[in-house]
Design a protein around this motif. Sequence first.
Motif, PDB file in Angstrom:
ATOM      1  N   MET A   1       0.837  -1.173   0.000  1.00 31.80           N
ATOM      2  CA  MET A   1       0.000   0.000   0.000  1.00 31.80           C
ATOM      3  C   MET A   1       0.885   1.240   0.000  1.00 31.80           C
ATOM      4  SD  MET A   1      -2.851   0.881   2.844  1.00 31.80           S
ATOM      5  CE  MET A   1      -3.534   2.488   2.974  1.00 31.80           C
ATOM      6  N   ALA A   2       0.599   2.134  -0.894  1.00 37.42           N
ATOM      7  CA  ALA A   2       1.391   3.362  -1.007  1.00 37.42           C
ATOM      8  C   ALA A   2       1.084   4.289   0.166  1.00 37.42           C
ATOM      9  CB  ALA A   2       1.069   4.065  -2.318  1.00 37.42           C
ATOM     10  N   VAL A   3       2.100   4.986   0.598  1.00 35.64           N
ATOM     11  CA  VAL A   3       1.917   5.960   1.658  1.00 35.64           C
ATOM     12  C   VAL A   3       1.378   7.240   1.033  1.00 35.64           C
ATOM     13  CG1 VAL A   3       3.079   7.352   3.407  1.00 35.64           C
ATOM     14  CG2 VAL A   3       3.762   4.981   3.055  1.00 35.64           C
ATOM     15  N   ALA A   4       0.258   7.705   1.553  1.00 34.87           N
ATOM     16  CA  ALA A   4      -0.350   8.924   1.010  1.00 34.87           C
ATOM     17  C   ALA A   4       0.490  10.135   1.399  1.00 34.87           C
ATOM     18  CB  ALA A   4      -1.766   9.078   1.532  1.00 34.87           C
ATOM     19  N   ALA A   5       0.565  11.076   0.480  1.00 32.25           N
ATOM     20  CA  ALA A   5       1.328  12.292   0.738  1.00 32.25           C
ATOM     21  C   ALA A   5       0.397  13.384   1.237  1.00 32.25           C
ATOM     22  CB  ALA A   5       2.027  12.732  -0.544  1.00 32.25           C
ATOM     23  N   GLY A   6       0.991  14.389   1.843  1.00 31.36           N
ATOM     24  CA  GLY A   6       0.209  15.540   2.285  1.00 31.36           C
ATOM     25  C   GLY A   6      -0.330  15.367   3.683  1.00 31.36           C
ATOM     26  N   PRO A   7      -1.060  16.381   4.121  1.00 30.01           N
ATOM     27  CA  PRO A   7      -1.566  16.349   5.496  1.00 30.01           C
ATOM     28  C   PRO A   7      -2.668  15.314   5.682  1.00 30.01           C
ATOM     29  CG  PRO A   7      -2.367  18.293   4.342  1.00 30.01           C
ATOM     30  CD  PRO A   7      -1.397  17.600   3.425  1.00 30.01           C
ATOM     31  N   ILE A   8      -2.870  14.909   6.910  1.00 39.26           N
ATOM     32  CA  ILE A   8      -3.975  14.025   7.263  1.00 39.26           C
ATOM     33  C   ILE A   8      -5.273  14.756   6.931  1.00 39.26           C
ATOM     34  CG2 ILE A   8      -5.178  12.923   9.198  1.00 39.26           C
ATOM     35  CD1 ILE A   8      -2.405  12.616  10.551  1.00 39.26           C
ATOM     36  N   GLU A  57     -13.682  12.973  -0.698  1.00 36.15           N
ATOM     37  CA  GLU A  57     -12.589  13.849  -0.252  1.00 36.15           C
ATOM     38  C   GLU A  57     -11.304  13.076   0.035  1.00 36.15           C
ATOM     39  OE1 GLU A  57     -12.504  17.068  -0.181  1.00 36.15           O
ATOM     40  OE2 GLU A  57     -14.607  17.509  -0.555  1.00 36.15           O
ATOM     41  N   ASP A  58     -11.308  11.770  -0.194  1.00 38.61           N
ATOM     42  CA  ASP A  58     -10.146  10.921   0.067  1.00 38.61           C
ATOM     43  C   ASP A  58      -9.655  11.099   1.507  1.00 38.61           C
ATOM     44  OD1 ASP A  58      -8.321   8.975  -0.651  1.00 38.61           O
ATOM     45  OD2 ASP A  58      -6.838  10.421  -1.355  1.00 38.61           O
ATOM     46  N   ALA A  59     -10.614  11.079   2.429  1.00 37.80           N
ATOM     47  CA  ALA A  59     -10.300  11.303   3.847  1.00 37.80           C
ATOM     48  C   ALA A  59      -9.576  10.102   4.449  1.00 37.80           C
ATOM     49  CB  ALA A  59     -11.581  11.581   4.627  1.00 37.80           C
ATOM     50  N   ASP A  60      -8.760  10.404   5.443  1.00 33.87           N
ATOM     51  CA  ASP A  60      -8.082   9.366   6.216  1.00 33.87           C
ATOM     52  C   ASP A  60      -8.907   8.957   7.428  1.00 33.87           C
ATOM     53  OD1 ASP A  60      -5.524   9.374   4.721  1.00 33.87           O
ATOM     54  OD2 ASP A  60      -5.451  11.442   5.443  1.00 33.87           O
ATOM     55  N   ALA A  61      -9.781   9.865   7.877  1.00 35.15           N
ATOM     56  CA  ALA A  61     -10.568   9.601   9.081  1.00 35.15           C
ATOM     57  C   ALA A  61     -11.886  10.369   9.025  1.00 35.15           C
ATOM     58  CB  ALA A  61      -9.796  10.008  10.329  1.00 35.15           C
ATOM     59  N   ILE A  62     -12.842   9.853   9.800  1.00 27.36           N
ATOM     60  CA  ILE A  62     -14.120  10.525  10.015  1.00 27.36           C
ATOM     61  C   ILE A  62     -14.252  10.731  11.519  1.00 27.36           C
ATOM     62  CG2 ILE A  62     -16.632  10.338   9.925  1.00 27.36           C
ATOM     63  CD1 ILE A  62     -16.271   8.427   7.517  1.00 27.36           C
ATOM     64  N   GLY A  63     -14.507  11.970  11.908  1.00 28.34           N
ATOM     65  CA  GLY A  63     -14.778  12.289  13.303  1.00 28.34           C
ATOM     66  C   GLY A  63     -16.243  12.655  13.445  1.00 28.34           C
ATOM     67  N   LEU A  64     -16.981  11.853  14.196  1.00 31.99           N
ATOM     68  CA  LEU A  64     -18.413  12.099  14.392  1.00 31.99           C
ATOM     69  C   LEU A  64     -18.660  12.743  15.749  1.00 31.99           C
ATOM     70  CD1 LEU A  64     -19.903   8.697  13.154  1.00 31.99           C
ATOM     71  CD2 LEU A  64     -19.708  10.837  11.877  1.00 31.99           C
ATOM     72  N   SER A  65     -19.478  13.770  15.763  1.00 31.35           N
ATOM     73  CA  SER A  65     -19.893  14.421  16.996  1.00 31.35           C
ATOM     74  C   SER A  65     -21.363  14.123  17.202  1.00 31.35           C
ATOM     75  CB  SER A  65     -19.677  15.930  16.898  1.00 31.35           C
ATOM     76  OG  SER A  65     -20.259  16.579  18.008  1.00 31.35           O
ATOM     77  N   VAL A 128      -5.174  11.642  16.891  1.00 34.92           N
ATOM     78  CA  VAL A 128      -5.277  11.571  15.427  1.00 34.92           C
ATOM     79  C   VAL A 128      -3.886  11.432  14.821  1.00 34.92           C
ATOM     80  CG1 VAL A 128      -5.938  12.824  13.324  1.00 34.92           C
ATOM     81  CG2 VAL A 128      -7.489  12.782  15.299  1.00 34.92           C
ATOM     82  N   ARG A 129      -2.942  12.222  15.286  1.00 35.72           N
ATOM     83  CA  ARG A 129      -1.572  12.128  14.757  1.00 35.72           C
ATOM     84  C   ARG A 129      -0.967  10.745  14.970  1.00 35.72           C
ATOM     85  NH1 ARG A 129       0.480  17.925  16.741  1.00 35.72           N
ATOM     86  NH2 ARG A 129       0.175  19.056  14.797  1.00 35.72           N
ATOM     87  N   ALA A 130      -1.249  10.141  16.124  1.00 31.14           N
ATOM     88  CA  ALA A 130      -0.645   8.853  16.465  1.00 31.14           C
ATOM     89  C   ALA A 130      -1.352   7.664  15.817  1.00 31.14           C
ATOM     90  CB  ALA A 130      -0.635   8.671  17.986  1.00 31.14           C
ATOM     91  N   ASN A 131      -2.633   7.828  15.459  1.00 27.65           N
ATOM     92  CA  ASN A 131      -3.426   6.683  15.039  1.00 27.65           C
ATOM     93  C   ASN A 131      -3.977   6.726  13.626  1.00 27.65           C
ATOM     94  OD1 ASN A 131      -3.771   4.909  17.595  1.00 27.65           O
ATOM     95  ND2 ASN A 131      -3.998   7.016  18.279  1.00 27.65           N
ATOM     96  N   VAL A 132      -3.892   7.872  12.995  1.00 26.69           N
ATOM     97  CA  VAL A 132      -4.357   8.021  11.621  1.00 26.69           C
ATOM     98  C   VAL A 132      -3.101   8.163  10.767  1.00 26.69           C
ATOM     99  CG1 VAL A 132      -5.721   9.463  10.052  1.00 26.69           C
ATOM    100  CG2 VAL A 132      -6.542   9.021  12.373  1.00 26.69           C
ATOM    101  N   ARG A 133      -3.212   7.846   9.513  1.00 25.70           N
ATOM    102  CA  ARG A 133      -2.070   7.903   8.602  1.00 25.70           C
ATOM    103  C   ARG A 133      -1.160   9.085   8.897  1.00 25.70           C
ATOM    104  NH1 ARG A 133      -0.850  11.362   4.698  1.00 25.70           N
ATOM    105  NH2 ARG A 133      -2.909  12.260   4.566  1.00 25.70           N
TER     106      ARG A 133
END
Length: 138
Positions: A1-8, A57-65, A128-133
């Motif tokens: 799996m390729a590592v995605a570039a750019g910010p989370i 949006e090619d998101a790495d994560a979804i945060g639900l409130s 998020v930094r520790a657990n998301v891409r």
Amino acid sequence: MAVAAGPIRVVVAKPGLDGHDRGAKVIARALRDAGMEVIYTGLHQTPEQVVDTAIQEDADAIGLSILSGAHNTLFAKVIQLLKERDAEDIKVFGGGIIPEADIAPLKEQGVAEIFTPGATTTAIVDWVRANVRQAAGA
């Protein structure tokens, strides 16, 4: 799996009928201030809309409130839709008024983390930094 570039990239969403979005906006701002790309969906989103947005949006994560008490239903539906659409690589986390007794079952269903009232924005950003891409070069 390729590592995605750019910010989370994180989609912050308010699913269901709950109209209280101050917390979601605070989290969205904290993540943005920490260098992440944030897509805030606004109020009254269906689980389908949230998942569609995350995939588009090619998101790495979804945060639900969720403050409405519908967390068990809404989290389960988002997780199910991600599975159906082969997008299980998108991590789901959330927060709001969620009873302690419901947290372990939510995690068993695939929710990566739950933040309850009193969680600091720093703790959420750090998680998020520790657990998301990791962003390229991070």
